[in-house]
Design a protein around this motif. Structure first.
Motif, PDB file in Angstrom:
ATOM      1  N   ILE A  93       0.826  -1.210   0.000  1.00  0.00           N
ATOM      2  CA  ILE A  93       0.000   0.000   0.000  1.00  0.00           C
ATOM      3  C   ILE A  93       0.853   1.249   0.000  1.00  0.00           C
ATOM      4  N   ASP A  94       1.847   1.296   0.867  1.00  0.00           N
ATOM      5  CA  ASP A  94       2.662   2.492   1.033  1.00  0.00           C
ATOM      6  C   ASP A  94       3.324   2.930  -0.267  1.00  0.00           C
ATOM      7  N   GLY A  99       3.461   8.472  -3.984  1.00  0.00           N
ATOM      8  CA  GLY A  99       3.457   9.442  -5.079  1.00  0.00           C
ATOM      9  C   GLY A  99       2.203  10.299  -5.106  1.00  0.00           C
ATOM     10  N   PRO A 100       1.019   9.685  -5.158  1.00  0.00           N
ATOM     11  CA  PRO A 100      -0.208  10.483  -5.176  1.00  0.00           C
ATOM     12  C   PRO A 100      -0.382  11.348  -3.936  1.00  0.00           C
ATOM     13  N   ALA A 101      -0.018  10.844  -2.769  1.00  0.00           N
ATOM     14  CA  ALA A 101      -0.146  11.636  -1.548  1.00  0.00           C
ATOM     15  C   ALA A 101       0.788  12.834  -1.593  1.00  0.00           C
ATOM     16  N   SER A 102       1.991  12.630  -2.100  1.00  0.00           N
ATOM     17  CA  SER A 102       2.942  13.723  -2.234  1.00  0.00           C
ATOM     18  C   SER A 102       2.422  14.763  -3.228  1.00  0.00           C
ATOM     19  N   MET A 103       1.861  14.285  -4.330  1.00  0.00           N
ATOM     20  CA  MET A 103       1.313  15.191  -5.343  1.00  0.00           C
ATOM     21  C   MET A 103       0.153  16.004  -4.762  1.00  0.00           C
ATOM     22  N   ALA A 105      -0.376  16.750  -1.608  1.00  0.00           N
ATOM     23  CA  ALA A 105       0.166  17.694  -0.631  1.00  0.00           C
ATOM     24  C   ALA A 105       0.739  18.917  -1.337  1.00  0.00           C
ATOM     25  N   GLY A 106       1.433  18.687  -2.453  1.00  0.00           N
ATOM     26  CA  GLY A 106       1.962  19.808  -3.234  1.00  0.00           C
ATOM     27  C   GLY A 106       0.846  20.665  -3.815  1.00  0.00           C
ATOM     28  N   LEU A 107      -0.218  20.040  -4.302  1.00  0.00           N
ATOM     29  CA  LEU A 107      -1.367  20.764  -4.847  1.00  0.00           C
ATOM     30  C   LEU A 107      -2.037  21.588  -3.754  1.00  0.00           C
ATOM     31  N   LYS A 108      -2.209  21.005  -2.585  1.00  0.00           N
ATOM     32  CA  LYS A 108      -2.808  21.716  -1.459  1.00  0.00           C
ATOM     33  C   LYS A 108      -1.979  22.945  -1.111  1.00  0.00           C
ATOM     34  N   LYS A 109      -0.675  22.769  -1.047  1.00  0.00           N
ATOM     35  CA  LYS A 109       0.213  23.885  -0.717  1.00  0.00           C
ATOM     36  C   LYS A 109       0.111  24.976  -1.777  1.00  0.00           C
ATOM     37  N   ALA A 110       0.095  24.595  -3.041  1.00  0.00           N
ATOM     38  CA  ALA A 110       0.009  25.576  -4.130  1.00  0.00           C
ATOM     39  C   ALA A 110      -1.319  26.332  -4.101  1.00  0.00           C
ATOM     40  N   LEU A 111      -2.392  25.640  -3.775  1.00  0.00           N
ATOM     41  CA  LEU A 111      -3.702  26.293  -3.739  1.00  0.00           C
ATOM     42  C   LEU A 111      -3.852  27.210  -2.532  1.00  0.00           C
ATOM     43  N   GLU A 112      -3.141  26.907  -1.456  1.00  0.00           N
ATOM     44  CA  GLU A 112      -3.257  27.715  -0.257  1.00  0.00           C
ATOM     45  C   GLU A 112      -2.319  28.919  -0.246  1.00  0.00           C
TER      46      GLU A 112
END
Length: 119
Positions: A93-94, A99-103, A105-112
């Motif tokens: 699972i890990d 990859g998707p979780a990292s992506m 998190a990056g999207l969240k940071k960019a949107l905020e």
């Protein structure tokens, strides 16, 4: 007095997946997670199944290393062993979620982040 000691073993992924595939076995694991060290009678009373049926499910869980037993006097206590589930998580699972979780998190940071163009 009986002492419980950890058992080291090699996890067979197929046995763990087979054990986790059945809803009754997952329920038994949940019951042991809530309170470890249950007897067969306690587990049997929580599911609508014969004693023999519960014993068969516990055997599959034990073969997969998910349940270990210990004798305490006349009773046989069943304990959850979460190690095989963790190994499955780490192995299967890990690696697929990193990859998707990292992506995300990056999207969240960019949107905020405040956008300087809107000023």
């Amino acid at each position: 007095m009986t002492f419980w000691s950890p058992i080291f073993f090699v996890v067979d992924d197929d046995l763990v997946f087979k054990a986790l595939a059945d809803p009754t076995r997952r329920l038994l694991l949940d019951l042991l997670f809530e309170r470890n060290g249950r007897t067969l009678t306690e587990l049997e009373s929580a599911v609508e199944m014969t004693r023999f049926g519960v014993m068969k499910h516990l055997r599959v869980l034990a073969d997969a290393g998910l349940v270990v037993t210990r004798r305490s006097g006349r009773e046989k206590l069943h304990f959850l062993n979460p190690v095989p589930i963790r190994l499955i998580h780490d192995r299967w699972i890990d690696k697929y979620t990193a990859g998707p979780a990292s992506m995300l998190a990056g999207l969240k940071k960019a949107l905020e982040e405040p956008d300087d163009r809107e000023s």
